[in-house]
Design a protein around this motif. Sequence first.
Motif, PDB file in Angstrom:
ATOM      1  N   TYR A   1       0.805  -1.221   0.000  1.00 15.91           N
ATOM      2  CA  TYR A   1       0.000   0.000   0.000  1.00 15.91           C
ATOM      3  C   TYR A   1       0.840   1.275   0.000  1.00 15.91           C
ATOM      4  CZ  TYR A   1      -3.859   3.120   1.179  1.00 15.91           C
ATOM      5  OH  TYR A   1      -4.786   4.122   1.165  1.00 15.91           O
ATOM      6  N   PRO A   2       1.932   1.363   0.762  1.00 12.97           N
ATOM      7  CA  PRO A   2       2.738   2.602   0.735  1.00 12.97           C
ATOM      8  C   PRO A   2       3.283   2.934  -0.664  1.00 12.97           C
ATOM      9  CG  PRO A   2       3.328   1.282   2.636  1.00 12.97           C
ATOM     10  CD  PRO A   2       2.419   0.439   1.798  1.00 12.97           C
ATOM     11  N   ILE A   3       3.574   1.929  -1.464  1.00  5.29           N
ATOM     12  CA  ILE A   3       4.057   2.194  -2.822  1.00  5.29           C
ATOM     13  C   ILE A   3       2.926   2.780  -3.666  1.00  5.29           C
ATOM     14  CG2 ILE A   3       4.889   1.127  -4.964  1.00  5.29           C
ATOM     15  CD1 ILE A   3       6.578  -0.716  -3.262  1.00  5.29           C
ATOM     16  N   ILE A   4       1.723   2.235  -3.528  1.00 10.46           N
ATOM     17  CA  ILE A   4       0.575   2.775  -4.259  1.00 10.46           C
ATOM     18  C   ILE A   4       0.330   4.222  -3.854  1.00 10.46           C
ATOM     19  CG2 ILE A   4      -1.904   2.530  -4.662  1.00 10.46           C
ATOM     20  CD1 ILE A   4      -0.260   0.303  -5.938  1.00 10.46           C
ATOM     21  N   LEU A   5       0.379   4.514  -2.567  1.00 10.59           N
ATOM     22  CA  LEU A   5       0.179   5.889  -2.095  1.00 10.59           C
ATOM     23  C   LEU A   5       1.239   6.827  -2.663  1.00 10.59           C
ATOM     24  CD1 LEU A   5      -0.787   5.505   1.669  1.00 10.59           C
ATOM     25  CD2 LEU A   5      -2.250   6.172  -0.234  1.00 10.59           C
ATOM     26  N   ALA A   6       2.492   6.397  -2.620  1.00 10.26           N
ATOM     27  CA  ALA A   6       3.573   7.242  -3.130  1.00 10.26           C
ATOM     28  C   ALA A   6       3.414   7.484  -4.627  1.00 10.26           C
ATOM     29  CB  ALA A   6       4.924   6.598  -2.832  1.00 10.26           C
ATOM     30  N   ALA A   7       3.030   6.457  -5.371  1.00  7.86           N
ATOM     31  CA  ALA A   7       2.818   6.624  -6.814  1.00  7.86           C
ATOM     32  C   ALA A   7       1.664   7.580  -7.072  1.00  7.86           C
ATOM     33  CB  ALA A   7       2.551   5.279  -7.464  1.00  7.86           C
TER      34      ALA A   7
END
Length: 61
Positions: free
Chosen positions: A19-25
Amino acid sequence: MNGVINSNVGNNERGLLPYPIILAANKGEPEAMKVVVLHYGSYMTSLSMRKIRDDQGNTYW
């Protein structure tokens, strides 16, 4: 962001990104966007294809 991008994405059984990667993207982080595109690139390619037929009835993707 450095620790998130380097997280072990390959061990996820369902093939989902953390999830943190999706948020950052979603926020426009270039490294995270690259991870998302690399992860889902073949899926996006398959969704963008469609069948067409020429005048002789031949089908192409």
